[in-house]
Design a protein around this motif. Sequence first.
Motif, PDB file in Angstrom:
ATOM      1  N   VAL A   6       0.853  -1.195   0.000  1.00 14.57           N
ATOM      2  CA  VAL A   6       0.000   0.000   0.000  1.00 14.57           C
ATOM      3  C   VAL A   6       0.892   1.249   0.000  1.00 14.57           C
ATOM      4  O   VAL A   6       1.579   1.527   0.973  1.00 14.57           O
ATOM      5  CB  VAL A   6      -0.947   0.007   1.224  1.00 14.57           C
ATOM      6  N   PHE A   7       0.873   1.963  -1.107  1.00 16.10           N
ATOM      7  CA  PHE A   7       1.651   3.196  -1.259  1.00 16.10           C
ATOM      8  C   PHE A   7       0.733   4.244  -1.880  1.00 16.10           C
ATOM      9  O   PHE A   7       0.767   4.467  -3.104  1.00 16.10           O
ATOM     10  CB  PHE A   7       2.872   2.952  -2.158  1.00 16.10           C
ATOM     11  N   PRO A   8      -0.116   4.907  -1.067  1.00 14.42           N
ATOM     12  CA  PRO A   8      -1.125   5.824  -1.628  1.00 14.42           C
ATOM     13  C   PRO A   8      -0.537   6.940  -2.486  1.00 14.42           C
ATOM     14  O   PRO A   8      -1.076   7.246  -3.552  1.00 14.42           O
ATOM     15  CB  PRO A   8      -1.815   6.390  -0.380  1.00 14.42           C
ATOM     16  N   LEU A   9       0.561   7.548  -2.017  1.00 16.26           N
ATOM     17  CA  LEU A   9       1.162   8.643  -2.783  1.00 16.26           C
ATOM     18  C   LEU A   9       1.716   8.123  -4.112  1.00 16.26           C
ATOM     19  O   LEU A   9       1.486   8.721  -5.170  1.00 16.26           O
ATOM     20  CB  LEU A   9       2.266   9.323  -1.963  1.00 16.26           C
ATOM     21  N   HIS A  10       2.418   7.005  -4.060  1.00 10.88           N
ATOM     22  CA  HIS A  10       2.940   6.407  -5.291  1.00 10.88           C
ATOM     23  C   HIS A  10       1.809   6.093  -6.277  1.00 10.88           C
ATOM     24  O   HIS A  10       1.928   6.347  -7.479  1.00 10.88           O
ATOM     25  CB  HIS A  10       3.694   5.102  -4.982  1.00 10.88           C
ATOM     26  N   GLU A  11       0.703   5.547  -5.751  1.00  8.03           N
ATOM     27  CA  GLU A  11      -0.405   5.151  -6.627  1.00  8.03           C
ATOM     28  C   GLU A  11      -1.033   6.353  -7.309  1.00  8.03           C
ATOM     29  O   GLU A  11      -1.342   6.326  -8.508  1.00  8.03           O
ATOM     30  CB  GLU A  11      -1.462   4.372  -5.831  1.00  8.03           C
ATOM     31  N   SER A  12      -1.202   7.439  -6.548  1.00  8.39           N
ATOM     32  CA  SER A  12      -1.802   8.636  -7.160  1.00  8.39           C
ATOM     33  C   SER A  12      -0.844   9.264  -8.182  1.00  8.39           C
ATOM     34  O   SER A  12      -1.276   9.799  -9.203  1.00  8.39           O
ATOM     35  CB  SER A  12      -2.209   9.655  -6.085  1.00  8.39           C
ATOM     36  N   VAL A  13       0.474   9.180  -7.913  1.00  8.86           N
ATOM     37  CA  VAL A  13       1.470   9.641  -8.899  1.00  8.86           C
ATOM     38  C   VAL A  13       1.403   8.770 -10.148  1.00  8.86           C
ATOM     39  O   VAL A  13       1.411   9.268 -11.275  1.00  8.86           O
ATOM     40  CB  VAL A  13       2.896   9.597  -8.289  1.00  8.86           C
ATOM     41  N   LEU A  27       0.429  14.261   3.929  1.00  7.43           N
ATOM     42  CA  LEU A  27       0.239  13.118   4.835  1.00  7.43           C
ATOM     43  C   LEU A  27       1.298  12.040   4.688  1.00  7.43           C
ATOM     44  O   LEU A  27       1.429  11.186   5.575  1.00  7.43           O
ATOM     45  CB  LEU A  27      -1.151  12.482   4.584  1.00  7.43           C
ATOM     46  N   HIS A  28       2.035  12.033   3.584  1.00  5.33           N
ATOM     47  CA  HIS A  28       2.956  10.926   3.318  1.00  5.33           C
ATOM     48  C   HIS A  28       4.372  11.427   3.032  1.00  5.33           C
ATOM     49  O   HIS A  28       4.581  12.560   2.615  1.00  5.33           O
ATOM     50  CB  HIS A  28       2.444  10.091   2.132  1.00  5.33           C
ATOM     51  N   ASP A  29       5.314  10.532   3.264  1.00 11.81           N
ATOM     52  CA  ASP A  29       6.736  10.840   3.063  1.00 11.81           C
ATOM     53  C   ASP A  29       7.053  10.884   1.563  1.00 11.81           C
ATOM     54  O   ASP A  29       6.957   9.874   0.875  1.00 11.81           O
ATOM     55  CB  ASP A  29       7.574   9.756   3.765  1.00 11.81           C
ATOM     56  N   ILE A  30       7.457  12.049   1.095  1.00 13.52           N
ATOM     57  CA  ILE A  30       7.734  12.245  -0.335  1.00 13.52           C
ATOM     58  C   ILE A  30       8.967  11.456  -0.786  1.00 13.52           C
ATOM     59  O   ILE A  30       9.165  11.209  -1.968  1.00 13.52           O
ATOM     60  CB  ILE A  30       7.900  13.761  -0.638  1.00 13.52           C
ATOM     61  N   ALA A  31       9.800  11.039   0.187  1.00  8.11           N
ATOM     62  CA  ALA A  31      11.032  10.314  -0.138  1.00  8.11           C
ATOM     63  C   ALA A  31      10.871   8.798  -0.003  1.00  8.11           C
ATOM     64  O   ALA A  31      11.823   8.049  -0.222  1.00  8.11           O
ATOM     65  CB  ALA A  31      12.168  10.790   0.766  1.00  8.11           C
ATOM     66  N   GLN A  32       9.669   8.323   0.358  1.00  5.72           N
ATOM     67  CA  GLN A  32       9.461   6.887   0.569  1.00  5.72           C
ATOM     68  C   GLN A  32       9.721   6.096  -0.711  1.00  5.72           C
ATOM     69  O   GLN A  32       9.370   6.516  -1.805  1.00  5.72           O
ATOM     70  CB  GLN A  32       8.028   6.611   1.052  1.00  5.72           C
ATOM     71  N   TYR A 317       2.095  -3.321 -11.627  1.00  6.97           N
ATOM     72  CA  TYR A 317       3.391  -2.757 -11.228  1.00  6.97           C
ATOM     73  C   TYR A 317       3.751  -3.154  -9.804  1.00  6.97           C
ATOM     74  O   TYR A 317       4.840  -3.675  -9.541  1.00  6.97           O
ATOM     75  CB  TYR A 317       3.371  -1.226 -11.364  1.00  6.97           C
ATOM     76  N   ILE A 318       2.842  -2.914  -8.879  1.00  5.01           N
ATOM     77  CA  ILE A 318       3.158  -3.094  -7.457  1.00  5.01           C
ATOM     78  C   ILE A 318       3.190  -4.570  -7.056  1.00  5.01           C
ATOM     79  O   ILE A 318       3.795  -4.930  -6.040  1.00  5.01           O
ATOM     80  CB  ILE A 318       2.190  -2.284  -6.557  1.00  5.01           C
ATOM     81  N   CYS A 319       2.550  -5.448  -7.850  1.00  3.26           N
ATOM     82  CA  CYS A 319       2.562  -6.883  -7.532  1.00  3.26           C
ATOM     83  C   CYS A 319       3.665  -7.636  -8.278  1.00  3.26           C
ATOM     84  O   CYS A 319       3.781  -8.861  -8.134  1.00  3.26           O
ATOM     85  CB  CYS A 319       1.205  -7.511  -7.846  1.00  3.26           C
ATOM     86  N   ALA A 320       4.462  -6.920  -9.075  1.00  2.00           N
ATOM     87  CA  ALA A 320       5.585  -7.559  -9.778  1.00  2.00           C
ATOM     88  C   ALA A 320       6.636  -7.993  -8.760  1.00  2.00           C
ATOM     89  O   ALA A 320       6.666  -7.511  -7.619  1.00  2.00           O
ATOM     90  CB  ALA A 320       6.189  -6.581 -10.785  1.00  2.00           C
ATOM     91  N   ILE A 321       7.510  -8.899  -9.182  1.00  2.11           N
ATOM     92  CA  ILE A 321       8.582  -9.365  -8.284  1.00  2.11           C
ATOM     93  C   ILE A 321       9.381  -8.154  -7.812  1.00  2.11           C
ATOM     94  O   ILE A 321       9.802  -7.325  -8.625  1.00  2.11           O
ATOM     95  CB  ILE A 321       9.510 -10.345  -9.038  1.00  2.11           C
ATOM     96  N   PRO A 322       9.590  -8.007  -6.487  1.00  2.00           N
ATOM     97  CA  PRO A 322      10.340  -6.845  -5.969  1.00  2.00           C
ATOM     98  C   PRO A 322      11.684  -6.672  -6.685  1.00  2.00           C
ATOM     99  O   PRO A 322      12.379  -7.651  -6.980  1.00  2.00           O
ATOM    100  CB  PRO A 322      10.537  -7.191  -4.491  1.00  2.00           C
ATOM    101  N   LYS A 323      11.986  -5.426  -6.988  1.00  2.00           N
ATOM    102  CA  LYS A 323      13.221  -5.012  -7.672  1.00  2.00           C
ATOM    103  C   LYS A 323      13.263  -5.454  -9.140  1.00  2.00           C
ATOM    104  O   LYS A 323      14.288  -5.331  -9.804  1.00  2.00           O
ATOM    105  CB  LYS A 323      14.479  -5.540  -6.943  1.00  2.00           C
TER     106      LYS A 323
END
Length: 434
Positions: A6-13, A27-32, A317-323
């Motif tokens: 769950v990355f709300p800021l990433h998802e909206s971007v 509300l969220h860390d811009i550097a996450q 994208y977010i469910c792909a193998i990490p890295k």
Amino acid sequence: MADNLVFPLHESVFDGNVRQVSALLRLHDIAQKDIHGNTPLHLAVMLGHKEVVHLLLAHGAPVKVKNANGWTPLAEAISRGDRQTITSVLRKLKQQSRESLEEKRPQLIKALRDLGDFYLELKWDFQSWVPLVSRMLPSDVCRVHKKGSCLRVDSTLIDFNDMKWQRGDLTFVFNGEARQDKSLAVMDNELKVYQRIRPDDSESDIEDEVDILMSSDIVTATMSTKTITFVRSQSGWLFREDRTEMVGPFNADFYAVHGMIIESKKRREHLSDEDVQKNKAVIDSFSKGSVVEGSLESQRRPSLAAPMPSKITWKEYICAIPKNPPTLGREMLYKESKKGVKATVAMSEEFPLSVEELLNVLEVITPFKHFNKLREFVQMKLPAGFPVKIDIPVLPTISAKITFQEFQNNMDIPSSLFYIPRNYKEDPNRFPDL
């Protein structure tokens, strides 16, 4: 969906939803980083959401940050090829670097002031396994004077990279008591001119740099330090013993550095065949023993045609193998290489400076690009003592042998050494790379 996805800021971007990004920024860390190591700025750049890119930059999104594959937002901007985005990201990178230096400045000046006054000599010998190149390579003795929070470096070599080196009778002066915009200067003692190293780049400097970035390979290189070990060097034929020798007036123990690996990745999906051939010609001419001065084209590089819009969904994208994310921008064209490199170091416990004190001095003289390699090496976890002699790779085919051959402290150093002579004229373009 699991919490770690769950990355709300990433998802909206990702969706290019400017209004929602604006709301979530509070509300969220811009550097996450997400599971692929991408920050929101990485995603905005890769997907070509220009309005979101500018919004994130305006809110201080970090630019000097790498994703899991070692790429920064600037690298991704170059790949996509939109000139305006590259310029905005580069400008923000320079601004953030200046702000970071300014934050460190008070501690740096205090550290210099607390250090005793001294005179130091460093000898540089550049060598190559390419015979013709080796014959052309420079050597240099840098003379360093330090008094209070002032530092002076006299050198015959100010710039050294894989295309050229710049020689002359040069003096670099840092005055810790002066205003930031007047604290750094380089003097050409032959022409009797000087140039302030200003915190801000001119607009034409930025545009020139963008042209170079758009026409060159995107390269990331990291030195893996996890596997590094220091093994005592041996001497003698029949009776082997630990190698200990005098380096100048200092007794030193010699070590071989094992496990030093340089990992490099190179991308060129943004280059035309003509660009690739031009770059190859420059490197080939250098390896044959001639130096080619690159010349900028009179016209600015235009933006590339945007790649086809991505059909990848956020969930894919977010469910792909990490890295190992799917491609969001231009299809990547890259090579990866790992190379073990040899290095040796001589450590002396008799040298009057500590490694930490040397790092503070090197921090000040970072505009001298070849000093950055020394700084990177010294930052490693070295054996006990001070590195009075180092043999390290500085370029793929070139190594540098650096010897601290003289040190005098508690001496009376005249203050006049740290001022620009009155008969020197200012030339803001004498050193275009600074």
